[in-house]
Scaffold this active site. Structure first.
Site: not given
Ligand code: UDP
Length: 331
Positions: A118, A142
């Site tokens: 990501t 995250y």
């Protein structure tokens, strides 16, 4: 027989679109999913085994039985806010789950993996468009867990010869152009599905998280990429690994251009022909003003080019899915 690709998390949003694209490219697929957030309706009849990545013995048995030529690994928790509240769940699912998967691969002699990373691993970049060489300094759990997985890939490459490609996604959006698959998160937190649902009158007015950012219209800018273009990139990544290209590689995956929240709202109004009821509220913690990726590297090295990059196209495909499946996948 064509090579078998194990699609871990293939019942989820990007995983299901990729499994379909892999089959369209002539490869065989087997989805491995625990169905904690994915949907059986997203399998479209493809083969599947139900296994939790945290169940190491069953995972190891699945790899040993099927011995795929490559693994594409999507299974992860992916909400920034939730990761701040419950980091343990994120480290367990994302990092321990990936560790189990890599150990099962080593045990079965499976050497190739494409991993969903990501742009959140970059944190708040000093420069945009972001290049792969930009320092990775995540600003939330995250992003930390995804970066930890990239470290795992690197170290398993050195120690065990695992060949990997990490694809660092920007903002995945849209739906299968034939509306067979789409985006269904529960709860839904993403901008485009929420704006579509607000336009359709199926949800309350959209909350715009801040209009005082240092951007031309004051709202945050993101790089939205069509999920079908994302899926194409995974097919190219798998093909590159199957062709024997080694090492531990990472590529950005976006469109290289940004759209603001206000621009997305305007696109949703254009595509649906309806106004998008919305109101401006406070900023959401952890939202950088502008995230746009450079995609020069993946274009140069894998030959990837987006085919559905126009924002109106992305929104139109998402809208077609929404209209056909207003309640998402059947449970
Ligand atoms: N956003 C918003 N309202 C919402 C959801 C998102 O204003 O209800 C904004 C968010 O602040 C960000 C952009 O839309 O600037 C994209 O957010 P999303 O959650 O879709 O993806 P993220 O960028 O967090 O991965």
């Amino acid at each position: 027989m064509p090579p078998l690709i194990l699609v871990v998390g293939g019942a989820g949003y990007i995983g299901s679109h990729t499994a379909l694209a892999l089959r369209d490219a002539g490869l065989r697929t087997l989805v491995l999913d625990d169905f904690s957030t994915g949907f059986r309706g997203a399998l479209l009849g493809g083969d599947c085994v139900e296994v939790d990545l945290l169940d190491a013995p069953r995972l190891r048995a699945a790899l040993a039985t099927h011995r795929p030529a490559a693994v594409v690994h999507f299974a992860a928790r992916c909400y920034v806010g939730e990761s701040v509240r419950d980091p343990g769940a994120y480290y367990r699912n994302n990092v321990v789950g990936t560790l189990h998967l890599l150990e099962a691969m080593v045990a079965s002699g499976v050497a190739n993996i494409v991993f969903s990373s990501t742009c959140a691993t970059y944190g708040e970049p000093d420069r945009v468009p972001i290049e792969e060489t930009c320092p990775q300094r995540p600003i939330n759990p995250y992003g930390n867990t995804k970066l930890a997985c990239e470290y795992l890939l690197h170290d398993f490459g050195t120690a065990h010869g695992i060949r990997s490609i990490a694809l660092r996604y920007f903002n995945a959006a849209g739906a299968d152009p034939q509306a067979r698959l789409g985006e269904d998160h529960r709860p839904e937190t993403h901008l485009i599905p929420l704006a579509l649902a607000a336009a359709a009158g199926r949800r309350p007015p959209l909350q715009v998280f801040g209009a005082d950012y240092p951007t031309p219209d004051g709202t945050c800018i993101r790089d939205y990429i069509h999920v079908a273009d994302l899926a194409d990139a995974h097919v190219l990544a798998v093909q590159s690994l199957l062709a024997g290209t080694g090492g531990c590689r990472a590529f950005n995956l976006g469109n290289g251009s940004g759209a603001s929240v206000a621009e997305v709202i305007a696109a949703v109004a254009r595509v649906t022909g309806r106004p998008v009821p919305h109101r401006i509220v406070a900023r959401r913690p952890g939202d950088p003003p502008r995230l746009v990726g450079s995609t020069a590297k993946i274009t140069r090295e894998l030959g990837w080019r987006p085919r559905r990059s126009a924002l109106d196209q992305i929104v139109a495909d998402a809208w077609a899915w929404h209209e056909r499946h207003p309640d998402g996948y059947a449970q």
